[in-house]
Each structure stands twice: as C-alpha cells, then as structure tokens.
Design a protein around this motif. Structure first.
Motif, PDB file in Angstrom:
ATOM      1  N   ASP A 102      43.309  48.727  43.594  1.00 21.30           N
ATOM      2  CA  ASP A 102      42.250  48.696  42.586  1.00 21.30           C
ATOM      3  C   ASP A 102      40.895  48.279  43.160  1.00 21.30           C
ATOM      4  O   ASP A 102      39.866  48.441  42.519  1.00 21.30           O
ATOM      5  N   ILE A 103      40.904  47.715  44.364  1.00 26.33           N
ATOM      6  CA  ILE A 103      39.668  47.224  44.987  1.00 26.33           C
ATOM      7  C   ILE A 103      38.825  48.415  45.449  1.00 26.33           C
ATOM      8  O   ILE A 103      39.320  49.311  46.132  1.00 26.33           O
TER       9      ILE A 103
ATOM     10  N   LEU B 211      45.686  37.943  35.206  1.00 27.26           N
ATOM     11  CA  LEU B 211      45.464  39.368  35.474  1.00 27.26           C
ATOM     12  C   LEU B 211      45.867  39.682  36.906  1.00 27.26           C
ATOM     13  O   LEU B 211      45.304  39.134  37.854  1.00 27.26           O
TER      14      LEU B 211
ATOM     15  N   HIS C  88      36.965  47.608  33.782  1.00 29.96           N
ATOM     16  CA  HIS C  88      38.046  48.356  33.143  1.00 29.96           C
ATOM     17  C   HIS C  88      37.432  49.395  32.222  1.00 29.96           C
ATOM     18  O   HIS C  88      36.332  49.219  31.702  1.00 29.96           O
TER      19      HIS C  88
ATOM     20  N   SER D 111      34.986  40.852  27.511  1.00 31.85           N
ATOM     21  CA  SER D 111      34.352  41.916  28.291  1.00 31.85           C
ATOM     22  C   SER D 111      32.979  42.233  27.720  1.00 31.85           C
ATOM     23  O   SER D 111      32.763  42.128  26.511  1.00 31.85           O
TER      24      SER D 111
ATOM     25  N   THR E 199      35.810  42.437  37.859  1.00 32.27           N
ATOM     26  CA  THR E 199      36.826  43.343  37.365  1.00 32.27           C
ATOM     27  C   THR E 199      36.232  44.280  36.330  1.00 32.27           C
ATOM     28  O   THR E 199      35.722  43.833  35.309  1.00 32.27           O
TER      29      THR E 199
ATOM     30  N   ALA F 250      36.583  45.516  41.627  1.00 31.21           N
ATOM     31  CA  ALA F 250      37.819  46.256  41.358  1.00 31.21           C
ATOM     32  C   ALA F 250      37.692  47.003  40.037  1.00 31.21           C
ATOM     33  O   ALA F 250      36.986  46.564  39.129  1.00 31.21           O
TER      34      ALA F 250
ATOM     35  N   THR G 101      40.406  48.394  37.238  1.00 33.31           N
ATOM     36  CA  THR G 101      41.824  48.304  36.918  1.00 33.31           C
ATOM     37  C   THR G 101      42.059  48.577  35.440  1.00 33.31           C
ATOM     38  O   THR G 101      41.116  48.607  34.655  1.00 33.31           O
TER      39      THR G 101
ATOM     40  N   LEU H 287      41.749  37.740  44.239  1.00 33.12           N
ATOM     41  CA  LEU H 287      42.942  38.183  43.508  1.00 33.12           C
ATOM     42  C   LEU H 287      43.806  36.999  43.085  1.00 33.12           C
ATOM     43  O   LEU H 287      44.298  36.953  41.950  1.00 33.12           O
TER      44      LEU H 287
ATOM     45  N   THR I 280      41.994  35.047  40.251  1.00 33.46           N
ATOM     46  CA  THR I 280      42.007  35.807  39.002  1.00 33.46           C
ATOM     47  C   THR I 280      43.365  35.696  38.326  1.00 33.46           C
ATOM     48  O   THR I 280      43.451  35.481  37.115  1.00 33.46           O
TER      49      THR I 280
ATOM     50  N   VAL J 233      45.749  42.149  39.757  1.00 35.62           N
ATOM     51  CA  VAL J 233      44.981  43.289  40.252  1.00 35.62           C
ATOM     52  C   VAL J 233      45.519  43.632  41.633  1.00 35.62           C
ATOM     53  O   VAL J 233      45.645  42.755  42.496  1.00 35.62           O
TER      54      VAL J 233
ATOM     55  N   LEU K 116      36.097  37.888  41.528  1.00 35.97           N
ATOM     56  CA  LEU K 116      36.496  39.266  41.291  1.00 35.97           C
ATOM     57  C   LEU K 116      35.669  39.834  40.141  1.00 35.97           C
ATOM     58  O   LEU K 116      35.727  39.328  39.017  1.00 35.97           O
TER      59      LEU K 116
END
Length: 192
Positions: free
Chosen positions: A96-97, A90, A38, A137, A36, A117, A119, A81, A84, A92, A34
C-alpha cells in the motif's frame, strides 16, 4: 482528487524543498508518521487522529498516526506502520506504500519522515485510548487546496516562526501535520 490522478502526480513529482522547515539546535529525535489515503465516492480522503486530551505533549491536536523510531524498528516505514497499527488498529501492508515525503523537522526537535500509503478501510478502527481520542477523515482536495493554507506567527525560545494551519469544520489541522500536507501539495504541483 481521485487515486489515479494522485498516483500520476506523485510518481512524476520532482524532489522538493519543503515549504516549511524549522531549524532546531541540537540533536533531533527521529520519528515517522503514516499519511493514509483511502478512496471514497467523492475521492481520496486522509485518515487523521485527534490525540488524547491527557497526553503530556500535543494533547488534543490533530495528527497523523505515528511516533518516534524505536531501536527495534527496521526503517521509517516500519515505524509508521507499527505506530499506525498500535494507535488505531489499521493494518497497512507494504504494497500500500506509494512513497515518502521529505523529512520534516519540528519546532520541538523531531525529525519526522512522512510515509504515504493508499489503502482500503475494511473495518472499524481499534483505538488505543491512551494515545488517541478519535479517528476521522478529511477530503484530500480540501487539505491540498492552497486557499485553505493559512498561517500565524508563534514565538518559541526567542525565535518567531510562521506556523501553518488548515481549517476544517470545527477544528484546525496545524503545526507539523499541516506543514507535511502543504509539502505534499507542493510535491503534487498544486502550490509554489
């Protein structure tokens, strides 16, 4: 890069030929990760993990949450998902995808489907210390900038490969994770 620009580029993107793809003789093992994203005040950032040092494979490497497809998984999205949530806690949602990238074949014989995604991060991560040492991140703009896409050659089983890496502070994002990010940059029209 902000969310609106990302979504605009992503939804209008043509299918691409991956920038980096490895041939693997034999049957590959299906997996999914994933990617991800943000939002922060500075723009989109990508959630990454540092794998636990005691793991037998890829110990200490920077990666996306994810893993091999289990027989009970309904789809690659389900795998991404589930993994993750198991690795970093997390949750998700399917809403959110935003899509997926082309499958990435690794030198080690995995056929990885990256799911993308966007999110909100609403609480602390719940890290499975058996798999993950830390979660952090990196700004998406840094990871997608072509001048940060470097490579070195690696020889494995008498075959030489160019393996990408992306420097970040005191570490490197490299291998399959870097390759998938570079494919994302290509899909978004940020590199040839």
């Amino acid at each position: 890069m902000i969310k609106e620009e990302f979504l605009h580029r992503f939804t209008l993107a043509p299918r691409i030929q991956p920038v980096q793809e490895f041939s693997f003789t034999g049957e590959t093992r299906p997996a999914s990760v994933l990617i991800t994203l943000h939002e922060t005040a500075q723009g989109l950032e990508v959630v990454l993990t540092k794998r636990a040092a005691h793991l037998r494979h890829h110990a200490g490497q920077i990666s996306f949450p994810g893993g091999k497809v289990e027989p009970t998984d309904l789809s690659h999205q389900h795998t991404a998902l589930r993994e993750t949530f198991e690795e970093i806690g997390l949750s998700v949602g399917a809403d959110d995808i935003v899509g997926e990238l082309p499958t990435f074949t690794t030198i080690t014989g995995f056929s990885v489907t990256p799911i993308v995604a966007i999110t909100q991060l609403t609480g602390p991560f719940v890290i499975d210390k058996g798999e993950v040492a830390e979660v952090f991140s990196i700004p998406l703009g840094h990871l997608l900038a072509p001048h940060n896409h470097l490579f070195h050659t690696v020889t494995r089983h008498n075959t030489t490969y160019e393996v990408y890496f992306i420097p970040w502070q005191n570490t490197y994002v490299w291998g399959a994770t870097a390759g998938m990010l570079i494919n994302l940059a290509k899909l978004l029209g940020l590199r040839d």
